[in-house]
Design a protein around this motif. Structure first.
Motif: not given
Lengths: 206, 206
Positions: A116, A119-120, A145, A148-149, A152, A155-156, A184, B116-117, B119-120, B123, B144-145, B148-149, B152, B155-156, B160
């Motif tokens: 956690e 991730l933070a 965006l 964040e992308i 992301a 991470k991969v 993608l 943090e929680r 975000l976990a 994830a 995965a990509l 994750e994207i 991401a 989240k944005v 908004r």
């Protein structure tokens, strides 16, 4: 003791990572880390606030590197290329410490609380990138965006690099992963891409 | 007490969110939540393991919705479109509880540990999506990509939507945000896109 001092921090870090992996992060004490490094607890606390700070140092250079690289990227670059450029500039921080980074990752993977926190830290890097992109004149949504992308994809790429049996650098994985991201949204190109890839291609051929 | 029972859980949730926002998550006790809801602590613990479980319920329907929507998406769809489809299928879970979701978000924004929680949890949703995409036959990296994207971008879009003074739905924000993502790699298109947008465009015009 003084002859060891110049590398005290490095020896404490190495001893801590070995103990965290050997007996677990929770079970390891600062006294044990200092003992294994041949130093005093007092010396440990001169370098780290606590045993978690070995994994998450307060003087992490990444935010400054990402912000500077974002600011200095060529102006006509598209947002995701700016982010790619910044992440590649930051790659040596990991590459130069590859063995320690791998050990650190194993410790974090074994502990949900540390995951956690990790991730933070990544979310904080995304916020740093967002701010740096806004300072280049991007609107808030586009900046957030792209940041964040970018994180992301990082991470991969990072996961791939950590587990890569070959000699590819983190920078190569970042570039490849972000190039993959471009495909993608296009069904034909994607299908073609996965059909031709034998190592990282369709699950059945992997 | 029995006449309140059918909506006990809902009243406990409402009371908890009000108290978390009013006096802070840490300072709120289960006794206070139960008292405000006109119920007993015993009833609280029948619905929630602890006061954090009000914010992170164990019976979260999102993983199943994302997995099912990913599995049932049309086969020729490109990876990021599959993810967009899945996220839009999940949007009503948030939209139907808009006021509670806003209150919950304010509580989380005020508390680093809860962030943090959160975000976990995101994830974990990305991991669920990755697995569902692999089951569609995508290789690990692509799956995965895209996952994750997708998260991401979600989240944005979510941010908004939470702050949107207009009547746009979360589903609309998800679609728009992921459409924006496609333009992040192309400088010309991106410039054109931001030049034409007056509300969410370049910072100077926002």
């Amino acid at each position: 003791m003084s002859r060891w001092k110049p590398d005290g921090r490095g020896r404490l870090e190495k001893a801590a990572l070995e103990l965290y992996n050997h007996k677990g992060f929770e079970a390891t004490t600062v006294a044990e880390i200092a003992g294994r490094a041949g130093l005093t607890e007092r010396t440990f606390y001169r370098h780290f606030a606590d045993k978690r700070a070995v994994l998450f140092p307060s003087d992490n250079p990444l935010p400054a590197i990402l912000a500077d690289a974002t600011a200095s990227a060529p102006v006509p670059l598209p947002p995701l290329e700016v982010v790619t450029h910044a992440l590649i500039e930051a790659a040596p921080v990991y590459e130069e410490r590859e063995d320690l980074v791998r050990q650190r990752q194993a410790v974090i993977a074994a502990n949900p609380e540390l995951q956690e926190r990790e991730l933070a830290k990544l979310a904080a890097l995304a916020a740093t990138l967002t701010q740096a992109l806004r300072e280049r004149g991007l609107d808030t949504t586009t900046a957030a965006l792209a940041a964040e992308i970018g994180i992301a994809a990082f991470k991969v790429a990072y996961e791939r690099w950590i587990n890569d049996p070959d000699e590819h650098t983190l920078a190569q994985h970042i570039r490849e992963t972000l190039d993959t991201a471009k495909h993608l949204t296009t069904p034909a190109e994607h299908a073609a891409a996965t059909d031709n890839v034998s190592f990282t291609g369709q699950q059945g051929t992997a």
